[in-house]
Scaffold this active site. Sequence first.
Site, PDB file in Angstrom:
ATOM      1  CD  GLU A  74       0.448   0.817   0.766  1.00 52.62           C
ATOM      2  OE1 GLU A  74      -0.336   0.676   1.300  1.00 52.62           O
ATOM      3  OE2 GLU A  74       0.603   1.782   0.041  1.00 52.62           O
ATOM      4  CG  HIS A 143      -8.581  -4.665  -0.671  1.00 49.94           C
ATOM      5  ND1 HIS A 143      -9.109  -3.876  -1.323  1.00 49.94           N
ATOM      6  CD2 HIS A 143      -7.952  -4.031   0.315  1.00 49.94           C
ATOM      7  CE1 HIS A 143      -8.921  -2.651  -0.871  1.00 49.94           C
ATOM      8  NE2 HIS A 143      -8.057  -2.864  -0.076  1.00 49.94           N
TER       9      HIS A 143
END
Length: 340
Positions: A74, A143
């Site tokens: 990321e 998540h």
Amino acid sequence: MAAKTQDTAVSEAKVREITFAQAINEALAEEMRRDPTVFIIGEDVAEAGTPFKVLSGLVKEFGTNRVIDSPISEAGIAGIGVGAAMTGMRPIVDIMFGDFLTLTMDQLVNQAAKIRYMSGGKLKVPLVLRTTLGAARRSAAQHSQSLHAWVSHIPGLKVVVPATPYDAKGLLKSAIRDDNPVVFFEDKMMYQLKGSVPEAEYTIPFGVADIKRTGTDITLVATSSMVQVALEAAGSLHEADISAEVIDVRTTVPLDKATLIGSARKTSRVIVIDEGYESYGVTAEIASAIAEGAFYYLDAPVRRMGAMDVPVPFSPVLEDQTVPTAAKVAELALGVCKNR
């Protein structure tokens, strides 16, 4: 700019019922056709179309040079996006889960948000970072977070939290055309939500809240999926003879304080609802703005409802307790309106 109770584009153009995911896909495809400098980069965005299948079909039309599968990094994806934006491209960086924003923070907060200011306007970063928020998907603590308050805290970033397919498409097109970095949050539980979306071209300006339902007794200010929760609660309150106004902020940065304050002055009671953690969050900022602008008009303190300050549990029974529900919103509103 004033908020509107009905979007003229919907009322005047031919519309279809499509899902939130389809609206996002359409916005991306239309902007990529319009502007060859727009490209998408992220994990599993090409052939896989992301884990949520939102980008399905785009690689077939635009090829792997513009829909680019990246390594699992990321920080690297965000860095590529910042560099590409500074050199004339309009990248859309796809971060699979909002929880992974933690890995992009240096590039997003210390680079993208500050470069235009530090260069005296000579450089710009027209970057869109798309990511998700929202619990209740049984994805556990790493998540399921809603971290939009983090980036809303940073000068130089614009932050978008759409609640309907119509808003999602119009706001994403505006984000892609903006010359500043924009963080665009999509609630992962809303991808199958259907709504009216015009076939004709349209965009939605930032900083303009939308009054989703008018009312006179209490204002429910909400973000993202909590707008749907607020609308359901408003329906329940109507049966109890309480008229609730529902306002969708649409963007936390810029924030349409004028519309929020105007509604609070009209109804004299307010509840702010957000799926992010309640402490030090979006609800606090909005409640503060309303309290300052409508203090002498309020008949009760501004109340806040956010996610519980705990890691999101994997257990469905426990997870469902951590975020606001329509029933909880209606219960709180009944208490706030008890002495009206």
